[in-house]
Motif scaffolding. Structure first.
Motif, PDB file in Angstrom:
ATOM      1  N   TYR A  55      34.486  42.328  46.093  1.00  0.00           N
ATOM      2  CA  TYR A  55      35.903  42.584  46.364  1.00  0.00           C
ATOM      3  C   TYR A  55      36.748  42.134  45.171  1.00  0.00           C
ATOM      4  CZ  TYR A  55      40.473  42.244  48.619  1.00  0.00           C
ATOM      5  OH  TYR A  55      41.807  42.375  48.933  1.00  0.00           O
ATOM      6  N   ASP A  56      37.658  43.023  44.747  1.00  0.00           N
ATOM      7  CA  ASP A  56      38.569  42.722  43.642  1.00  0.00           C
ATOM      8  C   ASP A  56      39.805  42.028  44.205  1.00  0.00           C
ATOM      9  OD1 ASP A  56      40.142  42.576  41.427  1.00  0.00           O
ATOM     10  OD2 ASP A  56      40.075  44.719  40.948  1.00  0.00           O
ATOM     11  N   ARG A  57      39.970  40.777  43.884  1.00  0.00           N
ATOM     12  CA  ARG A  57      41.038  39.983  44.482  1.00  0.00           C
ATOM     13  C   ARG A  57      42.424  40.310  43.920  1.00  0.00           C
ATOM     14  NH1 ARG A  57      39.431  33.884  44.049  1.00  0.00           N
ATOM     15  NH2 ARG A  57      40.995  33.668  45.715  1.00  0.00           N
ATOM     16  N   THR A  58      42.491  41.115  42.857  1.00  0.00           N
ATOM     17  CA  THR A  58      43.808  41.481  42.318  1.00  0.00           C
ATOM     18  C   THR A  58      44.580  42.370  43.285  1.00  0.00           C
ATOM     19  OG1 THR A  58      42.835  43.379  41.148  1.00  0.00           O
ATOM     20  CG2 THR A  58      43.017  41.296  39.934  1.00  0.00           C
ATOM     21  N   LYS A  59      43.913  42.840  44.330  1.00  0.00           N
ATOM     22  CA  LYS A  59      44.587  43.645  45.343  1.00  0.00           C
ATOM     23  C   LYS A  59      45.407  42.785  46.306  1.00  0.00           C
ATOM     24  CE  LYS A  59      40.903  47.121  45.220  1.00  0.00           C
ATOM     25  NZ  LYS A  59      39.860  47.840  46.009  1.00  0.00           N
ATOM     26  N   ASP A  60      45.214  41.475  46.233  1.00  0.00           N
ATOM     27  CA  ASP A  60      45.929  40.563  47.129  1.00  0.00           C
ATOM     28  C   ASP A  60      47.140  39.963  46.415  1.00  0.00           C
ATOM     29  OD1 ASP A  60      44.073  41.011  49.085  1.00  0.00           O
ATOM     30  OD2 ASP A  60      42.902  39.196  48.645  1.00  0.00           O
ATOM     31  N   LYS A  61      48.279  39.991  47.071  1.00  0.00           N
ATOM     32  CA  LYS A  61      49.480  39.387  46.497  1.00  0.00           C
ATOM     33  C   LYS A  61      49.303  37.872  46.352  1.00  0.00           C
ATOM     34  CE  LYS A  61      52.738  42.825  48.305  1.00  0.00           C
ATOM     35  NZ  LYS A  61      53.945  43.042  49.150  1.00  0.00           N
ATOM     36  N   THR A  62      48.612  37.274  47.304  1.00  0.00           N
ATOM     37  CA  THR A  62      48.411  35.825  47.250  1.00  0.00           C
ATOM     38  C   THR A  62      47.624  35.428  46.013  1.00  0.00           C
ATOM     39  OG1 THR A  62      48.390  35.744  49.665  1.00  0.00           O
ATOM     40  CG2 THR A  62      47.509  33.831  48.510  1.00  0.00           C
ATOM     41  N   TYR A  63      46.603  36.231  45.694  1.00  0.00           N
ATOM     42  CA  TYR A  63      45.788  35.933  44.513  1.00  0.00           C
ATOM     43  C   TYR A  63      46.617  36.082  43.238  1.00  0.00           C
ATOM     44  CZ  TYR A  63      42.429  36.574  40.755  1.00  0.00           C
ATOM     45  OH  TYR A  63      41.756  36.472  39.558  1.00  0.00           O
ATOM     46  N   ASN A  64      47.389  37.169  43.153  1.00  0.00           N
ATOM     47  CA  ASN A  64      48.202  37.394  41.954  1.00  0.00           C
ATOM     48  C   ASN A  64      49.222  36.271  41.760  1.00  0.00           C
ATOM     49  OD1 ASN A  64      46.921  39.834  41.286  1.00  0.00           O
ATOM     50  ND2 ASN A  64      48.217  40.985  42.713  1.00  0.00           N
ATOM     51  N   GLU A  65      49.769  35.777  42.852  1.00  0.00           N
ATOM     52  CA  GLU A  65      50.717  34.671  42.755  1.00  0.00           C
ATOM     53  C   GLU A  65      50.014  33.406  42.264  1.00  0.00           C
ATOM     54  OE1 GLU A  65      54.376  32.721  42.987  1.00  0.00           O
ATOM     55  OE2 GLU A  65      53.850  34.855  43.024  1.00  0.00           O
ATOM     56  N   ALA A  66      48.781  33.188  42.735  1.00  0.00           N
ATOM     57  CA  ALA A  66      48.022  32.020  42.292  1.00  0.00           C
ATOM     58  C   ALA A  66      47.693  32.107  40.808  1.00  0.00           C
ATOM     59  CB  ALA A  66      46.737  31.896  43.114  1.00  0.00           C
ATOM     60  N   VAL A  67      47.409  33.321  40.323  1.00  0.00           N
ATOM     61  CA  VAL A  67      47.119  33.508  38.897  1.00  0.00           C
ATOM     62  C   VAL A  67      48.364  33.222  38.066  1.00  0.00           C
ATOM     63  CG1 VAL A  67      46.524  35.215  37.135  1.00  0.00           C
ATOM     64  CG2 VAL A  67      45.244  35.139  39.284  1.00  0.00           C
ATOM     65  N   ARG A  68      49.512  33.710  38.530  1.00  0.00           N
ATOM     66  CA  ARG A  68      50.759  33.490  37.790  1.00  0.00           C
ATOM     67  C   ARG A  68      51.083  32.001  37.683  1.00  0.00           C
ATOM     68  NH1 ARG A  68      55.755  32.335  38.668  1.00  0.00           N
ATOM     69  NH2 ARG A  68      55.468  32.248  40.933  1.00  0.00           N
ATOM     70  N   LYS A  69      50.942  31.283  38.799  1.00  0.00           N
ATOM     71  CA  LYS A  69      51.234  29.849  38.787  1.00  0.00           C
ATOM     72  C   LYS A  69      50.266  29.096  37.875  1.00  0.00           C
ATOM     73  CE  LYS A  69      53.322  29.563  43.386  1.00  0.00           C
ATOM     74  NZ  LYS A  69      53.216  28.964  44.743  1.00  0.00           N
ATOM     75  N   ALA A  70      49.007  29.522  37.868  1.00  0.00           N
ATOM     76  CA  ALA A  70      48.020  28.857  37.022  1.00  0.00           C
ATOM     77  C   ALA A  70      48.346  29.052  35.546  1.00  0.00           C
ATOM     78  CB  ALA A  70      46.626  29.398  37.332  1.00  0.00           C
ATOM     79  N   LYS A  71      48.786  30.262  35.187  1.00  0.00           N
ATOM     80  CA  LYS A  71      49.141  30.521  33.787  1.00  0.00           C
ATOM     81  C   LYS A  71      50.380  29.739  33.378  1.00  0.00           C
ATOM     82  CE  LYS A  71      47.075  35.126  33.421  1.00  0.00           C
ATOM     83  NZ  LYS A  71      47.329  36.576  33.187  1.00  0.00           N
ATOM     84  N   ASP A  72      51.369  29.663  34.277  1.00  0.00           N
ATOM     85  CA  ASP A  72      52.582  28.900  33.967  1.00  0.00           C
ATOM     86  C   ASP A  72      52.257  27.423  33.758  1.00  0.00           C
ATOM     87  OD1 ASP A  72      54.015  31.208  34.171  1.00  0.00           O
ATOM     88  OD2 ASP A  72      54.731  30.832  36.220  1.00  0.00           O
TER      89      ASP A  72
END
Length: 297
Positions: A7-24
């Motif tokens: 499963y590609d987790r980029t389809k989940d908004k929750t995952y994308n938000e977690a990636v953004r916070k991690a990069k910040d």
């Protein structure tokens, strides 16, 4: 329908938000690829997350193969501790004698659970069991338990039975099997004098377990020891002396009377049916144990 998939987790908004916070925050973002599958009960489970898709696909193949071959096990089942399963195993052992049950209880409390009780089943490995077996035989000043070969084998046997009880439901194989064990030591022949036999018989008659329970055989012990010591019966012959043809000698604890004794016991008895024991006849305190004779003819 596939039983396992990536499963590609980029389809989940929750995952994308977690990636953004991690990069910040300049942290490593969570892995993108997740393996999911249906377990035998039909529930959806996670097979882990991976940064690279090929790694996730490899894990997917492993899970599919285990499901197809029937070797799949819920990872949670192996996280149950050895101590928890040991208590269940011992509670379920209604097929053994009470004395054997207490022996297992003592071995668990003294040697098995202190080492393995808090570990999950999946964390028990054969090489660790082998080290533990070797440690049991070391002297106490070296951190061991100073056990002989027979007690070491018994302690290992209890652990092996507990782990074997968990196969194949919780663990695929028994890690206690195949461990090198000490060879049984040859018994040294010890011969007791009359006073020692008497003390042994009296002590055995009041024998209690480590848990202050009266030993199951205590009421028969004295007469049995005197019989074996002074009639020359072998153990299997004495065991055949049951009053009703049973396998356990039957004795009256009030009179030390052995019922149904074998031919060799009768030959050892005097004319009045008494088997003498104790010191030399000239020494006061010589005793006798009554033996019932068979009717003539």
């Amino acid at each position: 329908m596939a039983r396992a998939w990536v499963y590609d987790r980029t389809k989940d908004k929750t995952y994308n938000e977690a990636v953004r916070k991690a990069k910040d925050a300049k942290r490593t973002p969570p892995a993108r690829w997740m393996v999911r599958y249906y377990d035998p009960s039909g529930k959806i489970k996670s097979g882990g997350t991976f940064k690279k898709k090929p790694d996730a696909e490899k894990r997917q193949t492993e899970i599919e193969n285990s499901l197809h071959e029937g070797s799949y096990r819920n990872p949670h089942d192996g996280k149950v501790t050895v101590g928890e399963m040991a208590e269940k195993w011992l509670t379920a052992r209604t097929d053994i004698k009470r004395s054997t049950w207490w022996k297992y209880r003592a071995l668990l409390d003294t040697h098995v659970l202190p080492r393995w009780g808090d570990l999950p089943l999946s964390a028990v490995h054969t090489e660790d069991v082998a080290v533990w077996v070797a440690q049991l035989q070391k002297p106490r000043d070296e951190g061991g338990a100073n056990l002989g070969s027979s007690q070491t084998r018994l302690a290992h046997g209890v652990l092996a039975m507990v782990l074997g009880w968990c196969v194949p439901r919780r663990i695929p194989t028994n890690p206690a099997r195949g461990v090198p064990l000490p060879k049984p030591s040859e018994a040294e022949h010890v011969y007791l004098d009359h006073d020692q036999v008497e003390r042994l018989a009296n002590a055995a008659a009041s024998l209690r377990t480590a848990y202050d329970q009266v030993a199951a055989s205590a009421h028969n012990n004295r007469a049995l020891i005197l019989l074996l010591a002074y009639t020359g019966l072998r153990w299997n012959e004495a065991a055949a002396c049951g009053s009703q043809g049973g396998s356990v000698p039957s004795a009256d604890p009030r009179r030390d009377r052995l019922r149904g004794s074998r031919r060799r016991a009768h030959r050892a008895a005097s004319e009045d049916g008494q088997v003498p024991y104790g010191p030399d006849p000239a020494v006061p305190g010589r005793g006798t144990a009554a033996v019932r004779r068979r009717p003539a003819g």
